[in-house]
Write a protein that holds these residues in place. Structure first.
Motif, PDB file in Angstrom:
ATOM      1  N   ASP A 288       0.857  -1.192   0.000  1.00 55.69           N
ATOM      2  CA  ASP A 288       0.000   0.000   0.000  1.00 55.69           C
ATOM      3  C   ASP A 288       0.889   1.236   0.000  1.00 55.69           C
ATOM      4  O   ASP A 288       2.090   1.166   0.286  1.00 55.69           O
ATOM      5  N   PRO A 289       0.333   2.397  -0.346  1.00 54.07           N
ATOM      6  CA  PRO A 289       1.148   3.612  -0.464  1.00 54.07           C
ATOM      7  C   PRO A 289       1.919   3.957   0.804  1.00 54.07           C
ATOM      8  O   PRO A 289       3.054   4.436   0.736  1.00 54.07           O
ATOM      9  N   ASP A 290       1.318   3.714   1.975  1.00 60.64           N
ATOM     10  CA  ASP A 290       1.998   4.041   3.227  1.00 60.64           C
ATOM     11  C   ASP A 290       3.243   3.178   3.421  1.00 60.64           C
ATOM     12  O   ASP A 290       4.290   3.662   3.857  1.00 60.64           O
ATOM     13  N   MET A 291       3.147   1.886   3.087  1.00 60.20           N
ATOM     14  CA  MET A 291       4.293   0.999   3.238  1.00 60.20           C
ATOM     15  C   MET A 291       5.412   1.398   2.287  1.00 60.20           C
ATOM     16  O   MET A 291       6.584   1.466   2.668  1.00 60.20           O
TER      17      MET A 291
ATOM     18  N   ALA B 162       6.009   4.275   0.977  1.00 54.81           N
ATOM     19  CA  ALA B 162       6.576   5.577   1.337  1.00 54.81           C
ATOM     20  C   ALA B 162       7.516   5.482   2.529  1.00 54.81           C
ATOM     21  O   ALA B 162       8.361   6.363   2.735  1.00 54.81           O
ATOM     22  N   ASP B 163       7.387   4.429   3.320  1.00 50.24           N
ATOM     23  CA  ASP B 163       8.222   4.208   4.501  1.00 50.24           C
ATOM     24  C   ASP B 163       9.344   3.242   4.109  1.00 50.24           C
ATOM     25  O   ASP B 163       9.113   2.040   3.976  1.00 50.24           O
ATOM     26  N   THR B 164      10.560   3.757   3.922  1.00 47.92           N
ATOM     27  CA  THR B 164      11.652   2.927   3.423  1.00 47.92           C
ATOM     28  C   THR B 164      11.917   1.724   4.324  1.00 47.92           C
ATOM     29  O   THR B 164      12.180   0.620   3.831  1.00 47.92           O
TER      30      THR B 164
ATOM     31  N   ALA C 277       9.746   0.125   6.299  1.00 46.83           N
ATOM     32  CA  ALA C 277       8.664  -0.847   6.129  1.00 46.83           C
ATOM     33  C   ALA C 277       8.756  -1.555   4.781  1.00 46.83           C
ATOM     34  O   ALA C 277       8.523  -2.759   4.679  1.00 46.83           O
TER      35      ALA C 277
ATOM     36  N   ARG D 175       5.754   7.548  -4.517  1.00 45.14           N
ATOM     37  CA  ARG D 175       6.425   7.817  -3.235  1.00 45.14           C
ATOM     38  C   ARG D 175       7.369   9.011  -3.331  1.00 45.14           C
ATOM     39  O   ARG D 175       7.770   9.566  -2.315  1.00 45.14           O
TER      40      ARG D 175
END
Length: 234
Positions: A44-47, A49-51, A53, A83
């Motif tokens: 998902d976009p949040d994952m 965007a979090d290097t 994760a 991202r």
């Protein structure tokens, strides 16, 4: 004729050696095919965007599948580039991946697959960019070919000089970690080009989907040089 066809024809006439780009044992090593398109609903976009994760996700996939490397990406339409603003343009965002990625551990050795020279190098130090990058120039049976290695360690650029001779099979770099490689999980972006114009130390690794035809005319499938099985020979 597409660039892949031109390179395949040149390799058929080439009397030199083609070496591995990373250490790989076709018998012992398994490859995990990593899908970074919208079809992969686990990402998902949040994952992304979090290097950290994103790195944990790739490490988990490698461990679960008992694979040394994850691989994929040539002409893959990737939504993950949202991202980074680095891939956004006013008319159309760049989402078409032009190379092949080999995801593995930071510090993994990278080798030159062909004899050549150092064309150029630089540290493309932007979020989502290549980080330290090396471009080599080769001659394959009369066909000029450029190979690009992105997301390297900063030490990979030490001691390099434009025009420096590189021998087939020579180690040219190591993979960088997220703090130096453009803030990505450790991996190699390996890309081939027939013509790079006046580019130095950088060449787009992601293009516009609407320009796919033009890109295919200049950017061969790197799977022709990677001796890692049929999984990457599109």
């Amino acid at each position: 004729m597409h660039a892949t066809e031109k390179l395949a024809a040149a390799l058929a006439q080439y009397d030199g050696v083609v070496a591995k780009v990373v250490d790989f044992d076709a018998v012992a090593d398994k490859l995990y095919s990593l899908d970074l398109t919208a079809a992969n609903t686990e990402l998902d976009p949040d994952m992304v965007a979090d290097t950290a994760a994103f790195s944990q996700y790739i490490d988990r996939k490698l461990a679960e599948n008992n694979c040394r490397y994850a691989i994929g990406g040539y002409m893959e339409h990737r939504t993950i580039y949202a991202r980074s603003a680095h891939f956004d343009t006013e008319d159309e965002p760049r989402r078409l991946h032009l190379g092949i990625d080999i995801w593995g551990d930071a510090g993994t050795a990278i080798y030159a697959p062909l004899d050549g020279t150092v064309h150029s190098f630089q540290d493309n130090d932007n979020f989502g960019d290549y980080g330290p990058t090396i471009i080599l120039e080769h001659n394959v049976a009369g066909l000029k070919l450029y190979s690009l290695y992105g997301h390297l360690s900063r030490t990979s650029l030490s001691g390099l000089a434009e025009g420096q001779t590189i021998s087939v099979g020579q180690q040219v770099a190591t993979l960088g970690d997220a703090d130096e490689n453009g803030h990505w999980p450790p991996h190699l972006h390996f890309q081939l080009m027939l013509n790079i114009g006046d580019a130095k130390g950088d060449y787009p690794g992601v293009g516009k989907y609407s320009e796919k035809g033009k890109l295919l005319a200049n950017i061969p499938n790197p799977g022709l040089l990677l001796q890692m099985g049929d999984i990457i020979k599109a």
